[in-house]
Each structure stands twice: as C-alpha cells, then as structure tokens.
Write an enzyme that holds these catalytic residues in place. Sequence first.
Site, PDB file in Angstrom:
ATOM      1  N   ARG A  67       0.864  -1.182   0.000  1.00 63.54           N
ATOM      2  CA  ARG A  67       0.000   0.000   0.000  1.00 63.54           C
ATOM      3  C   ARG A  67       0.895   1.226   0.000  1.00 63.54           C
ATOM      4  O   ARG A  67       2.114   1.120   0.164  1.00 63.54           O
ATOM      5  CB  ARG A  67      -1.008   0.015   1.159  1.00 63.54           C
ATOM      6  N   GLY A  68       0.279   2.386  -0.165  1.00 60.12           N
ATOM      7  CA  GLY A  68       1.050   3.605  -0.341  1.00 60.12           C
ATOM      8  C   GLY A  68       1.062   3.923  -1.827  1.00 60.12           C
ATOM      9  O   GLY A  68       1.447   3.083  -2.641  1.00 60.12           O
ATOM     10  N   ALA A  69       0.629   5.130  -2.168  1.00 64.46           N
ATOM     11  CA  ALA A  69       0.406   5.460  -3.579  1.00 64.46           C
ATOM     12  C   ALA A  69       1.625   5.181  -4.462  1.00 64.46           C
ATOM     13  O   ALA A  69       1.506   4.474  -5.473  1.00 64.46           O
ATOM     14  CB  ALA A  69      -0.049   6.920  -3.695  1.00 64.46           C
ATOM     15  N   GLN A 213      -1.655   2.038  10.149  1.00 64.88           N
ATOM     16  CA  GLN A 213      -0.376   2.187   9.446  1.00 64.88           C
ATOM     17  C   GLN A 213       0.621   3.028  10.242  1.00 64.88           C
ATOM     18  O   GLN A 213       1.830   2.829  10.110  1.00 64.88           O
ATOM     19  CB  GLN A 213      -0.582   2.853   8.075  1.00 64.88           C
ATOM     20  N   ASP A 254      -2.559  10.688  -2.146  1.00 69.11           N
ATOM     21  CA  ASP A 254      -2.899   9.620  -3.091  1.00 69.11           C
ATOM     22  C   ASP A 254      -3.338  10.156  -4.444  1.00 69.11           C
ATOM     23  O   ASP A 254      -3.215   9.468  -5.460  1.00 69.11           O
ATOM     24  CB  ASP A 254      -3.975   8.714  -2.494  1.00 69.11           C
ATOM     25  N   LYS A 265      -5.091   9.624   3.068  1.00 69.34           N
ATOM     26  CA  LYS A 265      -5.660   8.710   4.062  1.00 69.34           C
ATOM     27  C   LYS A 265      -6.746   9.385   4.903  1.00 69.34           C
ATOM     28  O   LYS A 265      -6.577  10.517   5.354  1.00 69.34           O
ATOM     29  CB  LYS A 265      -4.535   8.222   4.973  1.00 69.34           C
TER      30      LYS A 265
END
Lengths: 363, 363
Positions: A67-69, A213, A254, A265
């Site tokens: 995950r994480g753009a 996260q 994002d 987020k």
Amino acid sequence: MSNHSHTACPGQDNPAAYSSYDSVRAVEWREDRVRLLDQRRLPQHTEYLSCRDAAAVAQAISTMAVRGAPAIGIAAAYGVVLAAQQRYAFSSATWRTDIEADIAALACSRPTAVNLFWALARMQAHLADITGDPGPVLLAEARRIHDEDIAANRRMGELGAALIEAGSGVLTHCNTGSLATGGYGTALGVIRAAWAAGKVNNVYADETRPWLQGARLTAWELVQDGIPVTLIADGAAAWLMRQGEVRWVIVGADRIAANGDTANKIGTYGLALAARHHGLKFMVVAPASTFDTKLRSGADIPIETRTPQEVLTLAGQPVAAAGASAWNPVFDVTPAELIDALVTERGVVLAPDARKIAALMGV
Amino acid sequence: MSNHSHTACPGQDNPAAYSSYDSVRAVEWREDRVRLLDQRRLPQHTEYLSCRDAAAVAQAISTMAVRGAPAIGIAAAYGVVLAAQQRYAFSSATWRTDIEADIAALACSRPTAVNLFWALARMQAHLADITGDPGPVLLAEARRIHDEDIAANRRMGELGAALIEAGSGVLTHCNTGSLATGGYGTALGVIRAAWAAGKVNNVYADETRPWLQGARLTAWELVQDGIPVTLIADGAAAWLMRQGEVRWVIVGADRIAANGDTANKIGTYGLALAARHHGLKFMVVAPASTFDTKLRSGADIPIETRTPQEVLTLAGQPVAAAGASAWNPVFDVTPAELIDALVTERGVVLAPDARKIAALMGV
C-alpha cells in the site's frame, strides 16, 4: 491465476537487523518475481509475498499487502513485466493484445491513488514499439519508475526539510515512508531529512485507524532509524496541537487535483482543519506522479470505500457489537486552501492553487 | 483488601436478552455487594464484578471496569456504603475516622470526572449526623444519587431532543448511555429520546480509540434498542461532516468549568472544531453534578493521562512497533465558544458562558 507464496523471515530479514530506510524494500524485482513485503503482517512478522503473475500483484494491492500510492504504482509496473513475460512466452504474436487484460486487472486493484494509473500508462506507452521479447525493455522501464521515485523522495526530503524551522515538533499520519514508496518516503522522507538536519524536536504519529499504518509501519520505520516517535490515537491530534507541541503537520497524498485539492488517508482532512485552527502549518509531500491535472477539483477524485469489517474487527477479532454497521471511507479530500506547502520533486508550491500547479506541472 | 469475584454470564444476562436500556445496569447494589458490569469485556462477554469492599470498587474504577462520569460517581457512592458497613462492624467507635481512608482511595481512582468527587461529598455530608449503624442511611443516599441520575437523564433526553430538527443525522463519541450512567444516558439519552420522537435519520458513532467505547459499548446499547448505528473510525468524523450527513454532534462531559469549558473523552475537541467549521451544531449533555464551578476555566481541569500501553496494544496484543512510545491523554477540553447547547436536567444553556452557567447553577 493468482499465485502467492509466503516466505517466513530468514535471519537477515529480521526487522531489528535493518539499520535504515536503505534496507527496507516494500517492492523488489527479484529472480523474475515481484517480491512484496507483506505490510499487513508488520511489525510482528516480516514476511514476503513472491508474486509470479500480474493477478497476484493485483491481489496484493487490493488486499493491502502493499500500500502507499507510489509503492502500488511501482508494484503495478513490475506486474506488467510479469504479464509481458508470460504473454510473450505463450504467444509472441498476440501478447500485445493479451496483456491488456492483465493491465486492466492491475488498474482495477485500487481506485484512488493515481500513481497506479500513471505507472501503468508509462508501461503501456512502450508496448507498441517493442520488437521481440518485451521483458527487458519493460523491466528497464519499471526499474526507472522505481529509481526515479527514490530520487524524487530524496529531493522532496531536502525541499521539505528546508521549510521546517529548527526546534519543530511534527505530526504525521498513516505511513509515507520506505514502505509506501520506492524507498525513503514522501512525508516521512521530509521528516527524515529534517531530523538529520537537527531541526525536529519531536515526531508524533497518528496510529491511523482502521489499518493502524502509523502504529504498525511508521513507528517501525522510525524505530529502525533511531528517530524517537510518539504515537497518539487519531482523536488526540487536535488536543496535541492545542498543547503547542506541533509546528508542522506533514502528510503524503494519493491524488492531487489540478487546483491542489488532495486526497489522502482518511483523517487527513480533520488534521488540516485542526492545524489551520491552531495556526500550524500543513505540508503535503508527493511526487509529480500523484497529480491528476485532468481533474479540476477534489470533488472529482474517486474515493474508495472498503468493507465495514475493517472497522468492526481488529486483527481478525470482532471489536464492535454484533449488529452494528460501519462506514469505511479510506481517503478524504483536503481542500487546497488548507494546505500551506505542497512539496514535489519539481519544487515547492506555497498556498497551492490551479495557476501555480499548472506552472509546476507544465500543463 | 481488594476483592473482586468474576461471574461468567448466566443465560438471562446474555446481551441478546436485553430489550432496552431499562435492562442494562452498569452499577447495581445487590445483596450487600456492588455489582458492576465489567465493561472491559463487552460486547463479547457479559461478566460482572462483585465488589465486597471500597478498594475493589476503587480498583474497578481505576481499571475502567466501570467508566463514564455519572456511573463512577454512583459506584463510588455505593463503595462508601460498603466501607461504612465494614468499618462500623469493626468498630462502632472509630468507623467515622476509619472510613476516611476508604473515601480517599475512592477519590484517587480517577482524576478528571468531577461526579466522583461530587458523589463522595454527598455521602460524606451524612457522616457526622449518623447515629448507630450507618449502613441504611448511606445506602438510602447512594440509591438517591442513583435514582436522581436516571431521572436527570430522562429529563435531559427530553430537553435535548427538543432541540433536534426532524430528519437529522447525529454523531456521538465514546459511550454516554446506560453503561456510563445510572441508566438511559446523557448524550445517548438525548439520541434515544430524539429517535423515539422520530427526529433522527441516522446515528453515527465514533469508535473512540483507544478503548473503543463507541464500537464496543455505544453500538451494543443501540443494537439492543433496535436503533441502527453506523460506526466510523475517529479520523473519518470530519469527512462524514463534509458529506452533509450530520446536523448535531452530541457528547457527554466529565467536568464542566464555570465558563462552560468542557472536559470530555479525547477526540471531543477535534469534533467540536470540525462541527463549527461545517456549520453543524455541537451539544454537550451532562447533569448538574458534572459542573465544577470552583474552576474558572477548562485550563484548571486536571486531565488524566493513562499508560501508553493502551495505545500500543489492542485487546492485550501489541499493535505498534516495539520501541515506539505513545502519549495517551484520556480527555481533552472543548472551549465553551465551540458549544452550541449545554443540556442539563435543570435546563438548556445555549451558547454557554460564565454568566448563564452561574444563573443555571445558582452560584
């Protein structure tokens, strides 16, 4: 078609053995596989997924193993390499058509982070011109996307850190470090650089429900770097600001619309409101690949809503009363007017608006 | 001296068997014991603590087996009855002196909610005049405190519901229902009354980290009442407000200063900021026993900070990376200027300030 293999951590992968962000690789091309650090299992378990095909990569993205753009963009790019190798081996005549299904599957894995679509478009741009085996050309492009992301993060780290006054407390949200990117990080890269420059007194991190996260990933990265980190419940952020403990709130993104409205987020928007109320500065750190200048404003950004179970349960255990429902938007949109600084590898935009962003992006 | 006995739930105590708030008793005097529903175990387990002495009650309060400002006041009042019975049995000559240690222990159990000290003061006021066995007199006073709290909640429910426009969405935080009070609830009492009056379209509840009182307790109460409830992560509240889904944010209080500044569960302050930004109404619902008019403003309210472990772990399992620390303030203070309506059993104060509160409280 999905094909994950789990590998329990060997000794050299023990989290304690990492000395810095240079050692953490959320995404890696290794021996003709895409190797992903399974972020759902951190920090208790260091396990890797070895993806053999694009469907496995798409599944890893949709289930948030990665995950994480920026990281999902990089993972998807490597996923295209896997797809091209397999489709070409199956038919050197039709691979260019066949691969479209794989790219579509990767594109459907998550809706909000635009880096995913940006990376796929970069990979697709090569397809028409390739002669012979597409593997080497596409692998080189995926590696370039990866390397450029790390370089962008380093540059953003410098640019963002330069904005921070000595003696600052900073608050960040979610995870924007090596785990969320090709390496080093966006918002966390700025915090790393500012810490290294001796400008940061205290780093606070929201735990960031429902996926935690902040507690699981950001704290893990900072502990490895030897940067002291203090976690807070998300609801404590405004009260922390009121205590005068924070000068900058620093977050990633994002997707950023043409006017600077920023999807990030869930919880980011509330932080921005509280920061403005307390006269604190709010910084968004994101590479150019996060901008979607086709979208006029944040109202046009598709916001992913995930299953209520992510709120109703924790680590697979029910926490909420049976019979309750939940609303689980994964992102929110912070209006540009609440953002003091937008830091990209191309430069810093203060008080972002459509005109300044168009100039930065050359559109 | 501490003496808890755990009782697993018999059939009639199964949560599904409760049909309404009338059946839920967080605190009860039963067979010369203080029987407390262990709220740390809800909603998965319905277990009771049977406290035989004041130390057990104090421990139940400090460990949050019983929580909620009015409920801990009531529990402490019954704790004084236990102490008086035991001290008097031990020595009818010195019980009045001996009991001071028990009252001190109860007073030290939690620092922020003033209802605790208010209830102890009411009990103490009788000590000098009692002749013979103090048990009956003190039990009668504890029962009065309990009954008055329920009556106050019913009255506040009516008064608060009258403020709510038909077709409203409401958002609440933490748990302020039967579990937090003598019965019915403060903020949740208003929501119950407004729901019964057909004024409420949707009830949203913050999950309320770190203890998850919203997910575990508020959802549990509302499910039993047949009132649909939608949980959100705390960080989603501002984004929910942005969607236009909420007209009133309704919360309880742990201590209200003379000027209307209100200490309540951590996260309340951020909600109040976001509500004001979106032009929504913010209601605080609390009985007169929650006011501490000796304190000029919220700056004078002692705010409890609990162990970092409550943030670093969940249900006993570590969630955060080893080596991270946490800041865990349990309450925050919402300035009076962010409060649109303060609802007490004595009446409603709109836009509260020191003058209006002095008039209400007769000070």
